[in-house]
Design an enzyme around this catalytic site. Structure first.
Site, mmCIF file in Angstrom:
data_model
loop_
_atom_site.group_PDB
_atom_site.id
_atom_site.type_symbol
_atom_site.label_atom_id
_atom_site.label_comp_id
_atom_site.label_asym_id
_atom_site.label_seq_id
_atom_site.Cartn_x
_atom_site.Cartn_y
_atom_site.Cartn_z
ATOM 1 N N ASN A 76 25.311 39.363 32.991
ATOM 2 C CA ASN A 76 26.244 40.084 33.696
ATOM 3 C C ASN A 76 26.651 41.349 32.673
ATOM 4 O O ASN A 76 26.841 42.534 33.320
ATOM 5 C CB ASN A 76 28.046 39.516 33.380
ATOM 6 C CG ASN A 76 27.719 38.018 34.214
ATOM 7 O OD1 ASN A 76 27.147 37.782 34.965
ATOM 8 N ND2 ASN A 76 28.564 37.229 33.944
ATOM 9 N N TYR A 128 28.438 21.843 34.141
ATOM 10 C CA TYR A 128 27.283 22.226 33.931
ATOM 11 C C TYR A 128 26.090 21.441 34.058
ATOM 12 O O TYR A 128 26.290 19.969 33.807
ATOM 13 C CB TYR A 128 27.133 22.799 32.474
ATOM 14 C CG TYR A 128 28.159 23.906 32.087
ATOM 15 C CD1 TYR A 128 27.528 25.204 32.559
ATOM 16 C CD2 TYR A 128 29.230 23.784 31.301
ATOM 17 C CE1 TYR A 128 28.421 26.308 32.300
ATOM 18 C CE2 TYR A 128 30.001 24.772 30.843
ATOM 19 C CZ TYR A 128 29.518 26.250 31.326
ATOM 20 O OH TYR A 128 30.184 27.254 31.166
ATOM 21 N N ARG A 147 42.989 41.385 26.499
ATOM 22 C CA ARG A 147 44.186 40.579 26.939
ATOM 23 C C ARG A 147 44.513 40.576 28.409
ATOM 24 O O ARG A 147 45.732 40.418 28.955
ATOM 25 C CB ARG A 147 45.507 41.494 26.518
ATOM 26 C CG ARG A 147 45.206 42.066 24.762
ATOM 27 C CD ARG A 147 46.773 42.551 24.284
ATOM 28 N NE ARG A 147 46.218 43.556 23.183
ATOM 29 C CZ ARG A 147 46.312 42.760 21.719
ATOM 30 N NH1 ARG A 147 46.224 41.729 21.763
ATOM 31 N NH2 ARG A 147 45.742 43.751 20.695
ATOM 32 N N ASP A 180 32.947 40.130 30.900
ATOM 33 C CA ASP A 180 31.734 40.757 30.602
ATOM 34 C C ASP A 180 31.638 42.430 31.217
ATOM 35 O O ASP A 180 31.003 43.162 30.498
ATOM 36 C CB ASP A 180 30.850 40.077 31.571
ATOM 37 C CG ASP A 180 30.842 38.670 31.061
ATOM 38 O OD1 ASP A 180 31.069 38.383 29.759
ATOM 39 O OD2 ASP A 180 30.438 37.349 31.736
ATOM 40 N N ASP A 195 30.910 36.874 39.626
ATOM 41 C CA ASP A 195 30.848 37.288 38.080
ATOM 42 C C ASP A 195 30.799 38.617 37.812
ATOM 43 O O ASP A 195 31.104 39.182 36.845
ATOM 44 C CB ASP A 195 30.022 36.275 37.349
ATOM 45 C CG ASP A 195 30.128 34.687 37.392
ATOM 46 O OD1 ASP A 195 31.315 34.644 38.109
ATOM 47 O OD2 ASP A 195 29.565 33.939 36.985
HETATM 48 P P1 ADP Z 1 37.943 37.507 29.733
HETATM 49 O O1 ADP Z 1 37.225 37.258 31.270
HETATM 50 O O2 ADP Z 1 36.852 37.568 28.659
HETATM 51 O O3 ADP Z 1 39.024 36.404 29.527
HETATM 52 P P2 ADP Z 1 39.838 39.363 30.139
HETATM 53 O O4 ADP Z 1 40.769 38.490 31.064
HETATM 54 O O5 ADP Z 1 40.914 39.779 29.006
HETATM 55 O O6 ADP Z 1 38.443 38.901 29.507
HETATM 56 O O7 ADP Z 1 39.534 40.903 30.847
HETATM 57 C C1 ADP Z 1 39.014 41.789 30.355
HETATM 58 C C2 ADP Z 1 39.760 43.258 30.750
HETATM 59 O O8 ADP Z 1 39.724 43.119 32.179
HETATM 60 C C3 ADP Z 1 41.413 43.301 30.262
HETATM 61 O O9 ADP Z 1 41.441 43.556 28.877
HETATM 62 C C4 ADP Z 1 41.785 44.341 31.461
HETATM 63 O O10 ADP Z 1 41.609 45.409 31.090
HETATM 64 C C5 ADP Z 1 40.897 43.767 32.573
HETATM 65 N N1 ADP Z 1 41.669 42.876 33.455
HETATM 66 C C6 ADP Z 1 41.561 41.704 33.266
HETATM 67 N N2 ADP Z 1 42.276 40.998 34.066
HETATM 68 C C7 ADP Z 1 42.791 41.993 35.109
HETATM 69 C C8 ADP Z 1 43.809 42.105 36.246
HETATM 70 N N3 ADP Z 1 44.305 41.020 36.851
HETATM 71 N N4 ADP Z 1 44.020 43.378 36.666
HETATM 72 C C9 ADP Z 1 43.497 44.371 36.060
HETATM 73 N N5 ADP Z 1 42.525 44.438 35.038
HETATM 74 C C10 ADP Z 1 42.432 43.211 34.408
#
Ligand code: ADP
Length: 313
Positions: free
Chosen positions: A36, A102, A224, A255, A291
């Protein structure tokens, strides 16, 4: 040399249109955190190679053809005639709760060998080697592979990045911490979710970051989710809000974020600008199903700049 080399296990994911127990229609896609990120970087115009093992089966051919179609170099991928390509079955239960089954034990991808990756590093001479905390959880040889290449690459002046990417289905937090702490200390860039930092250093976020920076990590990016992200360097901390979008599929945000962030690093941007590119790429990823399918190109990123919400462009 190329911009980025990454390696790991890519699988074929079958996404059901309803609960798996009821059967239903499956969408067949390629999945794998490292691939990814490779696709995300290729879409942003960087030269990227992916290494790893796939089986001598249609699923392995699907993985390789999809990566090639996205502009990722697969020259150093190995087709393992003795083991099958790993599979996963995915059901999305709510907009942000996805269940995964998986079939990857004993897969070709988990049989990664240090020689596979050593050859890829020597031949591609990458500026950046991107690692994840998934690969070392796959098998003893995969752990050896990631640990040894992190050491040899960083000693040879290759920039190393690590996305902690904890997978609690593959190992415990204690096992992850023992394996990943030394790898993180070799990295120039560490990327973690806010609940993963304790897998690479002790204490609160500030304490964990201070310890990583003291070990020579240059930037620590903390994701976050919808609350945005932060980057820490010796100069301090920068925060960015998430880009407000309607999320349809949260998988792959991390990713895409990593690809955007590393793209900024490769372009020589300031940490805050790397972070912004990561957050923008994450927003595109959550806005599309799949993804990696929503990962942006540079033209896509430009759309975010200078258009008001609701605009048709
Ligand atoms: P992971 O998939 O590793 O849990 P995150 O969910 O933290 O990663 O997402 C990575 C980044 O993508 C976040 O820091 C944010 O900037 C962006 N992101 C994630 N979810 C959203 C959302 N619902 N709306 C907008 N941006 C998002």
């Amino acid at each position: 040399g190329i911009d980025v080399l990454t390696f790991g296990e890519s699988m074929v994911a079958f996404r059901s249109d309803g609960p798996l127990v009821q059967g239903g229609l499956q969408t067949t896609r390629v999945a794998g955190a490292e691939s990814n990120v490779a696709i995300g970087l290729a879409r942003l115009g960087h030269s990227v190679a992916w290494a790893g093992r796939v089986g001598a089966d249609p699923f392995g051919r699907l993985v390789l053809r999809e990566l090639r179609a996205e502009g990722v170099d697969t020259t150093y991928a190995v087709v393992d005639v003795e083991r099958p390509t790993g599979l996963m079955f995915v059901e999305q239960r709510t907009a942000d709760l996805t269940l995964v089954e998986y079939r990857r034990t004993g897969s070709a991808g988990s049989a990664l060998d240090p020689a596979d990756v050593g050859a890829a590093v020597a031949r591609t001479r990458p500026r950046l080697l991107h690692l994840t905390g998934i690969t070392p959880a796959l098998s003893a040889s995969a752990l050896e592979c990631v640990t040894s290449v992190a050491e040899s690459a960083s000693a040879a002046g290759v920039l190393v990045s690590l996305d902690v990417n904890h997978r609690n289905r593959l190992w415990t937090r204690e096992q992850a911490k023992e394996a990943l702490t030394p790898i993180a200390r070799r990295a120039a860039y560490v990327i973690a979710s806010d609940d993963e930092l304790d897998l690479v250093a002790d204490g609160t976020e500030e304490e964990a970051v201070a310890s990583l920076l003291a070990h020579g990590v240059v930037q620590v990016a903390v994701k976050r989710g919808p609350r945005g992200a932060s980057v820490h360097t010796v100069a301090g901390r920068v925060d960015v809000d998430a880009v407000p979008v309607t999320a349809v599929d949260p998988i792959g945000a991390g990713d895409a974020f990593t690809a955007g962030f590393l793209s900024g690093v490769l372009d020589g941007l300031d940490p805050g600008e790397c972070l912004r590119r990561g957050a923008e790429a994450g927003a595109f990823a959550v806005s599309a199903k799949g993804d990696w399918e929503g990962a942006p190109t540079r033209a896509d990123l430009a759309l975010l700049h200078g258009h008001r919400p609701g605009a048709t462009v």
